[in-house]
Motif scaffolding. Structure first.
Motif, short mmCIF file in Angstrom:
data_model
loop_
_atom_site.label_atom_id
_atom_site.label_comp_id
_atom_site.label_asym_id
_atom_site.label_seq_id
_atom_site.Cartn_x
_atom_site.Cartn_y
_atom_site.Cartn_z
N SER A 68 15.57 33.47 -9.53
CA SER A 68 16.39 34.44 -8.44
C SER A 68 18.30 34.33 -8.57
CB SER A 68 16.27 34.59 -6.89
OG SER A 68 17.24 35.37 -6.84
N ASN A 71 17.91 34.48 -12.74
CA ASN A 71 18.51 36.29 -12.97
C ASN A 71 20.20 36.70 -12.45
OD1 ASN A 71 16.06 36.57 -14.49
ND2 ASN A 71 15.43 36.54 -12.36
N ARG A 74 22.61 35.95 -14.91
CA ARG A 74 22.52 36.88 -16.66
C ARG A 74 23.11 38.44 -15.93
NH1 ARG A 74 19.42 34.45 -19.64
NH2 ARG A 74 17.61 34.06 -18.94
N ARG A 75 22.59 38.46 -14.46
CA ARG A 75 23.14 40.06 -14.44
C ARG A 75 24.90 40.60 -14.30
NH1 ARG A 75 18.75 40.58 -10.91
NH2 ARG A 75 19.85 39.57 -9.11
N ASP A 174 13.72 42.13 -6.18
CA ASP A 174 13.74 42.39 -7.10
C ASP A 174 12.25 43.15 -7.24
OD1 ASP A 174 13.28 43.30 -10.04
OD2 ASP A 174 14.42 41.41 -11.09
N ARG A 177 9.64 40.94 -9.33
CA ARG A 177 9.68 39.80 -9.11
C ARG A 177 8.62 39.02 -9.82
NH1 ARG A 177 12.43 38.31 -3.87
NH2 ARG A 177 14.21 39.13 -4.32
N ARG A 180 7.49 38.44 -13.16
CA ARG A 180 8.28 38.04 -14.18
C ARG A 180 7.35 36.26 -13.60
NH1 ARG A 180 12.84 41.38 -14.67
NH2 ARG A 180 13.81 40.88 -12.12
#
Length: 244
Positions: A68, A71, A74-75, A174, A177, A180
Protein backbone atom coordinates in the motif's frame (compact mmCIF):
# COMPACT_ATOMS: atom_id res chain seq x y z
CA UNK A 1 -10.85 7.96 11.00
CA UNK A 2 -14.11 9.49 9.78
CA UNK A 3 -15.95 7.61 12.55
CA UNK A 4 -13.97 9.54 15.15
CA UNK A 5 -13.96 12.80 13.18
CA UNK A 6 -17.75 12.88 13.49
CA UNK A 7 -17.50 13.01 17.28
CA UNK A 8 -15.58 16.30 17.34
CA UNK A 9 -15.92 19.80 15.92
CA UNK A 10 -13.48 20.99 13.28
CA UNK A 11 -11.70 23.21 15.83
CA UNK A 12 -11.19 20.23 18.15
CA UNK A 13 -9.37 18.17 15.49
CA UNK A 14 -5.68 18.76 14.86
CA UNK A 15 -5.33 19.61 11.15
CA UNK A 16 -1.87 18.03 10.85
CA UNK A 17 -1.52 14.41 9.76
CA UNK A 18 2.19 13.70 9.54
CA UNK A 19 4.30 16.73 10.41
CA UNK A 20 5.64 16.29 13.94
CA UNK A 21 7.96 19.27 13.66
CA UNK A 22 5.05 21.53 12.70
CA UNK A 23 3.05 20.15 15.61
CA UNK A 24 5.82 21.22 17.98
CA UNK A 25 5.38 24.82 16.81
CA UNK A 26 1.92 24.90 18.44
CA UNK A 27 1.84 26.54 21.85
CA UNK A 28 0.67 24.45 24.79
CA UNK A 29 -2.56 26.47 24.76
CA UNK A 30 -3.16 25.56 21.14
CA UNK A 31 -2.40 21.90 21.80
CA UNK A 32 -4.85 21.88 24.70
CA UNK A 33 -7.63 22.88 22.30
CA UNK A 34 -7.27 19.67 20.30
CA UNK A 35 -9.41 16.80 21.50
CA UNK A 36 -8.53 14.54 18.58
CA UNK A 37 -5.06 14.20 17.03
CA UNK A 38 -4.63 11.62 14.28
CA UNK A 39 -2.01 10.77 11.73
CA UNK A 40 1.52 9.42 11.34
CA UNK A 41 3.29 10.64 14.47
CA UNK A 42 6.03 9.28 16.74
CA UNK A 43 5.03 7.82 20.09
CA UNK A 44 6.62 10.73 21.99
CA UNK A 45 3.92 13.11 20.73
CA UNK A 46 1.89 12.04 23.76
CA UNK A 47 4.50 13.68 25.99
CA UNK A 48 4.03 17.01 24.22
CA UNK A 49 0.44 17.44 25.39
CA UNK A 50 -0.85 19.30 28.47
CA UNK A 51 -2.58 16.16 29.78
CA UNK A 52 -2.20 12.40 29.18
CA UNK A 53 -4.21 11.32 26.12
CA UNK A 54 -6.00 8.07 25.37
CA UNK A 55 -4.15 6.19 22.65
CA UNK A 56 -5.52 4.36 19.64
CA UNK A 57 -3.82 2.66 16.71
CA UNK A 58 -4.73 0.39 13.81
CA UNK A 59 -2.06 -1.94 12.45
CA UNK A 60 -1.99 -3.63 9.06
CA UNK A 61 -0.12 -6.78 8.10
CA UNK A 62 3.39 -5.52 7.21
CA UNK A 63 3.47 -7.01 3.72
CA UNK A 64 0.10 -5.47 2.84
CA UNK A 65 1.22 -2.20 4.41
CA UNK A 66 4.38 -2.04 2.28
CA UNK A 67 2.45 -2.75 -0.92
CA UNK A 68 0.00 0.00 0.00
CA UNK A 69 2.84 2.41 0.86
CA UNK A 70 4.53 1.85 -2.50
CA UNK A 71 1.28 2.60 -4.31
CA UNK A 72 0.82 5.71 -2.16
CA UNK A 73 4.29 6.98 -3.07
CA UNK A 74 3.45 6.46 -6.76
CA UNK A 75 0.23 8.46 -6.36
CA UNK A 76 2.09 11.26 -4.58
CA UNK A 77 4.56 11.46 -7.44
CA UNK A 78 1.71 11.73 -9.94
CA UNK A 79 0.30 14.59 -7.84
CA UNK A 80 3.66 16.37 -7.81
CA UNK A 81 4.27 15.72 -4.11
CA UNK A 82 6.90 12.98 -4.16
CA UNK A 83 9.07 12.29 -1.10
CA UNK A 84 11.98 11.37 -3.35
CA UNK A 85 14.19 13.34 -5.72
CA UNK A 86 14.54 10.39 -8.08
CA UNK A 87 11.52 9.26 -10.10
CA UNK A 88 9.86 6.04 -8.96
CA UNK A 89 7.07 5.77 -11.51
CA UNK A 90 9.25 3.89 -13.97
CA UNK A 91 10.65 1.25 -11.62
CA UNK A 92 9.05 -2.06 -10.69
CA UNK A 93 7.82 -3.06 -7.25
CA UNK A 94 10.80 -5.40 -6.89
CA UNK A 95 13.22 -2.58 -7.72
CA UNK A 96 11.47 -0.24 -5.29
CA UNK A 97 11.60 -2.50 -2.23
CA UNK A 98 15.22 -3.50 -2.97
CA UNK A 99 16.38 0.08 -3.52
CA UNK A 100 18.70 1.27 -0.69
CA UNK A 101 16.66 4.45 -0.15
CA UNK A 102 13.15 3.70 -1.40
CA UNK A 103 12.99 0.29 0.22
CA UNK A 104 14.22 1.57 3.56
CA UNK A 105 11.63 4.34 3.50
CA UNK A 106 8.79 1.82 3.79
CA UNK A 107 10.45 -0.73 6.10
CA UNK A 108 9.33 -1.40 9.68
CA UNK A 109 7.30 1.80 9.88
CA UNK A 110 5.26 0.84 12.93
CA UNK A 111 8.40 -0.10 14.86
CA UNK A 112 10.04 3.18 13.81
CA UNK A 113 7.13 5.31 15.03
CA UNK A 114 7.07 3.47 18.35
CA UNK A 115 10.84 4.07 18.64
CA UNK A 116 10.43 7.79 17.84
CA UNK A 117 12.51 7.39 14.70
CA UNK A 118 11.84 9.91 11.94
CA UNK A 119 13.40 10.13 8.50
CA UNK A 120 15.17 7.46 6.50
CA UNK A 121 18.76 7.42 7.76
CA UNK A 122 20.77 4.31 6.90
CA UNK A 123 21.61 3.60 10.52
CA UNK A 124 17.96 3.31 11.57
CA UNK A 125 17.75 -0.47 11.43
CA UNK A 126 20.53 -0.84 14.00
CA UNK A 127 18.75 1.48 16.42
CA UNK A 128 15.33 -0.20 16.25
CA UNK A 129 14.23 -1.75 19.53
CA UNK A 130 11.49 -4.32 19.10
CA UNK A 131 11.23 -4.70 22.86
CA UNK A 132 10.58 -0.98 23.30
CA UNK A 133 8.01 -1.06 20.49
CA UNK A 134 6.12 -3.91 22.17
CA UNK A 135 6.29 -2.21 25.55
CA UNK A 136 4.88 1.02 24.15
CA UNK A 137 2.23 -0.76 22.10
CA UNK A 138 0.83 -2.23 25.33
CA UNK A 139 0.06 1.29 26.57
CA UNK A 140 -2.49 1.92 23.82
CA UNK A 141 -6.10 1.91 24.97
CA UNK A 142 -7.19 0.35 21.69
CA UNK A 143 -5.12 -1.73 19.28
CA UNK A 144 -7.07 -2.40 16.10
CA UNK A 145 -6.20 -4.59 13.14
CA UNK A 146 -7.12 -3.63 9.59
CA UNK A 147 -7.58 -7.32 8.76
CA UNK A 148 -10.19 -7.59 11.56
CA UNK A 149 -11.75 -4.20 11.03
CA UNK A 150 -15.30 -4.82 12.23
CA UNK A 151 -14.16 -6.51 15.46
CA UNK A 152 -11.69 -3.65 15.96
CA UNK A 153 -14.51 -1.12 15.71
CA UNK A 154 -16.51 -3.14 18.22
CA UNK A 155 -13.57 -3.00 20.62
CA UNK A 156 -13.07 0.72 19.94
CA UNK A 157 -16.70 1.59 20.68
CA UNK A 158 -16.72 -0.49 23.86
CA UNK A 159 -13.42 0.87 25.20
CA UNK A 160 -14.25 4.52 24.54
CA UNK A 161 -17.89 4.22 25.57
CA UNK A 162 -19.24 5.04 22.11
CA UNK A 163 -22.57 3.71 20.80
CA UNK A 164 -22.18 0.50 18.76
CA UNK A 165 -20.90 1.24 15.26
CA UNK A 166 -23.56 -0.39 13.10
CA UNK A 167 -22.48 0.91 9.69
CA UNK A 168 -18.88 0.10 8.85
CA UNK A 169 -17.34 2.65 6.48
CA UNK A 170 -14.78 1.31 4.03
CA UNK A 171 -12.85 4.35 2.84
CA UNK A 172 -9.71 4.60 0.73
CA UNK A 173 -10.17 0.99 -0.26
CA UNK A 174 -8.44 -0.05 -3.47
CA UNK A 175 -10.84 -2.44 -5.25
CA UNK A 176 -7.91 -3.95 -7.16
CA UNK A 177 -5.72 -4.49 -4.08
CA UNK A 178 -6.34 -8.23 -3.76
CA UNK A 179 -5.82 -8.93 -7.45
CA UNK A 180 -2.69 -6.77 -7.50
CA UNK A 181 -1.19 -8.58 -4.54
CA UNK A 182 -1.98 -11.92 -6.14
CA UNK A 183 0.12 -10.86 -9.12
CA UNK A 184 3.19 -10.08 -7.00
CA UNK A 185 5.92 -12.70 -7.16
CA UNK A 186 6.17 -14.87 -4.07
CA UNK A 187 9.88 -14.12 -3.91
CA UNK A 188 9.05 -10.39 -3.63
CA UNK A 189 6.50 -11.01 -0.87
CA UNK A 190 9.08 -13.11 0.97
CA UNK A 191 11.67 -10.33 0.57
CA UNK A 192 9.26 -7.76 2.00
CA UNK A 193 8.48 -10.02 4.96
CA UNK A 194 12.20 -10.59 5.65
CA UNK A 195 13.19 -6.93 5.43
CA UNK A 196 10.27 -6.05 7.73
CA UNK A 197 10.87 -8.87 10.20
CA UNK A 198 10.77 -6.57 13.25
CA UNK A 199 7.35 -5.29 12.21
CA UNK A 200 6.21 -8.84 11.40
CA UNK A 201 6.99 -9.82 14.99
CA UNK A 202 5.35 -6.65 16.31
CA UNK A 203 2.23 -7.44 14.28
CA UNK A 204 2.08 -10.97 15.71
CA UNK A 205 2.33 -9.46 19.18
CA UNK A 206 -0.43 -6.97 18.30
CA UNK A 207 -2.63 -9.86 17.19
CA UNK A 208 -2.11 -11.52 20.57
CA UNK A 209 -2.97 -8.34 22.49
CA UNK A 210 -5.97 -7.71 20.25
CA UNK A 211 -7.38 -11.21 20.78
CA UNK A 212 -6.89 -11.00 24.54
CA UNK A 213 -8.69 -7.66 24.73
CA UNK A 214 -11.47 -8.80 22.42
CA UNK A 215 -12.13 -11.87 24.56
CA UNK A 216 -12.01 -9.76 27.73
CA UNK A 217 -14.53 -7.32 26.25
CA UNK A 218 -16.91 -10.10 25.24
CA UNK A 219 -16.65 -11.72 28.66
CA UNK A 220 -17.50 -8.39 30.31
CA UNK A 221 -20.42 -7.89 27.92
CA UNK A 222 -21.77 -11.36 28.64
CA UNK A 223 -21.47 -10.77 32.38
CA UNK A 224 -23.29 -7.42 32.08
CA UNK A 225 -26.06 -9.07 30.06
CA UNK A 226 -26.45 -11.79 32.71
CA UNK A 227 -26.68 -9.20 35.48
CA UNK A 228 -29.22 -7.18 33.51
CA UNK A 229 -31.33 -10.25 32.82
CA UNK A 230 -31.34 -11.37 36.46
CA UNK A 231 -32.34 -7.92 37.69
CA UNK A 232 -35.46 -7.70 35.54
CA UNK A 233 -38.75 -7.96 37.48
CA UNK A 234 -40.56 -11.25 37.17
CA UNK A 235 -43.15 -11.29 34.44
CA UNK A 236 -46.73 -11.04 35.57
CA UNK A 237 -48.91 -14.07 34.91
CA UNK A 238 -51.15 -13.96 31.90
CA UNK A 239 -54.22 -11.86 32.71
CA UNK A 240 -57.71 -13.08 31.95
CA UNK A 241 -60.67 -10.75 32.40
CA UNK A 242 -63.91 -12.48 33.21
CA UNK A 243 -66.95 -10.31 32.66
CA UNK A 244 -69.82 -12.04 34.48
Amino acid sequence: ISILDQRYTVDEICPLHDSYQKFLTYTMEERARFRFIRGHFPYSLKDQLPRPPRLLTFLRHPVARVLSAVNQHRRLEQQGASFFEQRIGDISLEEFVQHPRFGRAVQNEAVKYLNDILGYQSEQRKSLSLGLAKERLETFDVIGLVEQFEQSLELLAYTFGFPPILEVPYENVDPQRASRQAEVKQSTLDYIAETNREEMELYEYAQKLFQERLEHMRAEKAQADDIAASSKPSELPTSVFFDF
